[in-house]
Enzyme design. Structure first.
Site: not given
Ligand code: ATP
Ligand code: MG
Length: 163
Positions: A141, A130, A54, A127, A14
């Site tokens: 994806e 992805h 997303y 974080n 990211k």
């Molecule tokens: P990714 O899809 O990016 O791999 P993930 O699958 O671990 O991450 P998801 O629940 O899909 O987690 O959330 C997508 C992304 O949205 C997270 O990686 C994070 O950057 C962001 N995110 C998730 N929860 C929150 C929140 N409560 N507040 C702000 N940003 C969030």
């Molecule tokens: Mg995710």
């Protein structure tokens, strides 16, 4: 017929990972684990593309901070291949919330913020990376990010010792 356990999965470094110069470190971890890079591209996505990538989060309260975050700079997209690669890559990546991510994982080693702080400050949870959540998401994806022409089949040196 025996179902193949070889999978492909999508990984994005990211914008925070790009701006912080972490590409090499991230890729090294996957290569060291024996995962094969079968596709790679750098792309600065716009809001429309973020909504497609997303789509499962469109209704969430954090969606707009997430969109701002993922469109804030270029991302490096990769397709990784290996034995049960979807789950293995998620393990190497660590849990969504950096505070909860174990040391040794990418998120645990390069970030530390928690969800409460992100919510309070109306910031995204930066974080680094992805990774596709399951094999169905991975297939969708990979199709969204890559032309099949840009995915390659080749044998890594020493592959017989890896898989
Ligand atoms: P990714 O899809 O990016 O791999 P993930 O699958 O671990 O991450 P998801 O629940 O899909 O987690 O959330 C997508 C992304 O949205 C997270 O990686 C994070 O950057 C962001 N995110 C998730 N929860 C929150 C929140 N409560 N507040 C702000 N940003 C969030
Ligand atoms: Mg995710």
């Amino acid at each position: 017929m025996v179902e193949s356990s070889i999978q492909q999965t999508l990984v994005l470094v990211k914008p925070d990972g790009i701006y912080r110069g972490l590409i090499g470190n991230v890729i090294t971890r996957f290569e060291n684990a024996g995962l094969k890079i079968v596709g790679m591209r750098m792309r600065w996505i716009d809001k429309d593309f973020s909504k497609r990538h997303y789509s499962e989060h469109l209704e969430k309260t954090f969606y707009y901070t997430l969109e701002e975050y993922i469109t804030a700079g270029p991302v490096l997209a990769m397709v990784l291949e290996g034995v049960e690669a979807v789950e293995v890559v998620r393990k190497i990546v660590g849990s969504t919330e950096p505070k909860s991510a174990m040391p040794g994982t990418i998120r645990g080693d390069f970030a530390h913020i928690n969800l409460a702080h992100a919510d309070k400050t109306k910031k995204a949870v930066c974080n680094i990376i992805h990774a596709s959540a399951n094999s169905k998401d991975a297939a969708n994806e990979i199709m969204l990010w890559f032309d099949p022409m840009d995915l390659h089949t080749y044998k890594r040196a020493g592959e017989e010792w890896i898989r």
